[in-house]
Design a protein around this motif. Structure first.
Motif, PDB file in Angstrom:
ATOM      1  N   SER A  90      19.550-134.640   8.015  1.00 56.16           N
ATOM      2  CA  SER A  90      20.725-135.508   8.134  1.00 56.16           C
ATOM      3  C   SER A  90      21.326-135.511   9.532  1.00 56.16           C
ATOM      4  CB  SER A  90      21.787-135.084   7.120  1.00 56.16           C
ATOM      5  OG  SER A  90      22.210-133.752   7.362  1.00 56.16           O
ATOM      6  N   GLY A  91      20.615-134.906  10.510  1.00 56.51           N
ATOM      7  CA  GLY A  91      21.156-134.802  11.856  1.00 56.51           C
ATOM      8  C   GLY A  91      21.506-136.141  12.482  1.00 56.51           C
ATOM      9  N   ASN A 102      28.064-135.974   0.812  1.00 55.72           N
ATOM     10  CA  ASN A 102      27.183-135.029   1.491  1.00 55.72           C
ATOM     11  C   ASN A 102      25.851-135.727   1.749  1.00 55.72           C
ATOM     12  OD1 ASN A 102      25.553-132.927   2.340  1.00 55.72           O
ATOM     13  ND2 ASN A 102      26.216-131.502   0.771  1.00 55.72           N
ATOM     14  N   LYS A 103      25.572-136.036   3.001  1.00 56.66           N
ATOM     15  CA  LYS A 103      24.347-136.772   3.353  1.00 56.66           C
ATOM     16  C   LYS A 103      23.094-135.983   3.022  1.00 56.66           C
ATOM     17  CE  LYS A 103      25.739-136.903   7.524  1.00 56.66           C
ATOM     18  NZ  LYS A 103      25.735-137.091   9.006  1.00 56.66           N
ATOM     19  N   THR A 166      21.703-145.151   8.553  1.00 55.19           N
ATOM     20  CA  THR A 166      23.134-145.397   8.433  1.00 55.19           C
ATOM     21  C   THR A 166      23.489-145.747   6.992  1.00 55.19           C
ATOM     22  OG1 THR A 166      23.184-146.280  10.685  1.00 55.19           O
ATOM     23  CG2 THR A 166      25.086-146.747   9.295  1.00 55.19           C
ATOM     24  N   ILE A 167      24.617-145.202   6.545  1.00 60.59           N
ATOM     25  CA  ILE A 167      25.213-145.602   5.274  1.00 60.59           C
ATOM     26  C   ILE A 167      26.443-146.436   5.610  1.00 60.59           C
ATOM     27  CG2 ILE A 167      26.185-144.831   3.076  1.00 60.59           C
ATOM     28  CD1 ILE A 167      24.853-142.098   3.625  1.00 60.59           C
ATOM     29  N   ALA A 168      26.479-147.686   5.179  1.00 57.25           N
ATOM     30  CA  ALA A 168      27.598-148.579   5.473  1.00 57.25           C
ATOM     31  C   ALA A 168      28.063-149.258   4.187  1.00 57.25           C
ATOM     32  CB  ALA A 168      27.189-149.630   6.515  1.00 57.25           C
ATOM     33  N   SER A 169      29.315-149.704   4.189  1.00 55.20           N
ATOM     34  CA  SER A 169      29.841-150.327   2.977  1.00 55.20           C
ATOM     35  C   SER A 169      30.886-151.375   3.327  1.00 55.20           C
ATOM     36  CB  SER A 169      30.455-149.278   2.039  1.00 55.20           C
ATOM     37  OG  SER A 169      31.588-148.662   2.645  1.00 55.20           O
ATOM     38  N   ILE A 214      36.918-143.981  -8.981  1.00 53.69           N
ATOM     39  CA  ILE A 214      37.067-142.526  -9.073  1.00 53.69           C
ATOM     40  C   ILE A 214      37.070-141.926  -7.682  1.00 53.69           C
ATOM     41  CG2 ILE A 214      35.914-142.487 -11.320  1.00 53.69           C
ATOM     42  CD1 ILE A 214      33.455-141.332  -9.910  1.00 53.69           C
ATOM     43  N   VAL A 215      37.424-140.652  -7.598  1.00 46.71           N
ATOM     44  CA  VAL A 215      37.456-139.953  -6.320  1.00 46.71           C
ATOM     45  C   VAL A 215      36.138-139.226  -6.132  1.00 46.71           C
ATOM     46  CG1 VAL A 215      38.607-138.167  -4.964  1.00 46.71           C
ATOM     47  CG2 VAL A 215      39.951-139.671  -6.440  1.00 46.71           C
ATOM     48  N   TYR A 216      35.471-139.462  -4.987  1.00 42.90           N
ATOM     49  CA  TYR A 216      34.203-138.806  -4.677  1.00 42.90           C
ATOM     50  C   TYR A 216      34.466-137.639  -3.719  1.00 42.90           C
ATOM     51  CZ  TYR A 216      31.901-142.893  -6.700  1.00 42.90           C
ATOM     52  OH  TYR A 216      31.482-143.877  -7.565  1.00 42.90           O
ATOM     53  N   ARG A 217      33.832-136.503  -3.979  1.00 47.15           N
ATOM     54  CA  ARG A 217      34.020-135.324  -3.151  1.00 47.15           C
ATOM     55  C   ARG A 217      32.659-134.820  -2.681  1.00 47.15           C
ATOM     56  NH1 ARG A 217      39.154-133.145  -3.706  1.00 47.15           N
ATOM     57  NH2 ARG A 217      40.392-134.002  -5.396  1.00 47.15           N
TER      58      ARG A 217
END
Length: 217
Positions: A90-91, A102-103, A166-169, A214-217
């Motif tokens: 995940s660097g 958490n990637k 990349t994670i994008a939304s 919901i809340v993501y952690r």
């Protein structure tokens, strides 16, 4: 008379103890004795009991399985004369989305399943273990331990390709109904570590809507 006096005192002492105990109970925290929800075993490949509009366990499984199949069909990665040395961590996998996550959940599963499925067609470099390897190499060269069964090399393994992505939304919300929607796009790319060219690209997309997120952690 004396017996009656002692009986009265003992009665007063008992009342004081009971009163003090009642006061402690009243001042203490309220106890919620309502029954909870029993634990249930969830299938990680399916939507769980708690779900929202973000990336969840079933999405991670689906996207990494798809990326493994796609990478194994790329001749530069899976059919090279000399198995390429790749770094998958995940660097350089960036989370630019609105979801906290958490990637490593994505890159670890991708690496493990690709390592198992490639059957030696790729060699995986554990760059995150560089300090551990260096410590052992020093012990061997100082004569503290022997060289093992594989012998020694001039240096640690370098990478031919490394995973980036990349994670994008994009989020939207209907103010009238409270309905929320999120489009999430995850890109995966293998980069040549000498020339900087991209030898493989993959993409996974999902769109979800819910009235109560919901809340993501």
């Amino acid at each position: 008379m004396m017996g009656s006096f002692f009986s009265i005192n003992r009665g007063k002492q008992a009342l004081l103890i009971i009163g003090a105990s009642a006061g402690l109970v009243a001042c203490g925290p309220a106890v919620n004795n309502s029954p909870g929800v029993a634990t249930t075993v969830q299938d990680p490949s399916r939507q769980g009991a708690v779900s929202g509009i973000g990336i969840e366990g079933q999405d991670i499984q689906a996207m990494t399985d798809q990326m493994v199949r796609d990478m194994l069909s790329n001749p530069m990665l899976a059919n090279a004369a000399n198995p390429p040395q790749v770094i998958i961590d995940s660097g350089f996998f960036v989370n630019d989305s609105t979801q906290r996550m958490n990637k490593d959940l994505i890159t670890n599963r991708l690496r493990v399943n690709l390592n198992r499925a490639s059957l030696g067609r790729m060699v995986f470099v554990g760059r995150n273990y560089a300090n551990m390897v260096e410590q052992e190499r020093n012990l061997k060269r100082d004569g503290v331990v022997d060289t093992g069964t594989q012998g020694t090399t001039a240096a640690q393994a370098g990478g031919d390709y490394r995973l980036g992505g990349t994670i994008a939304s994009a989020d939207s919300r209907d103010a009238a109904t409270g309905l929320m929607q999120r489009y999430t796009q995850i890109t995966f790319e293998m980069v040549d570590l000498e020339r900087g060219v991209i030898v493989w690209s993959g993409m996974y997309e999902l769109s979800k809507a819910a009235a109560d997120d919901i809340v993501y952690r």
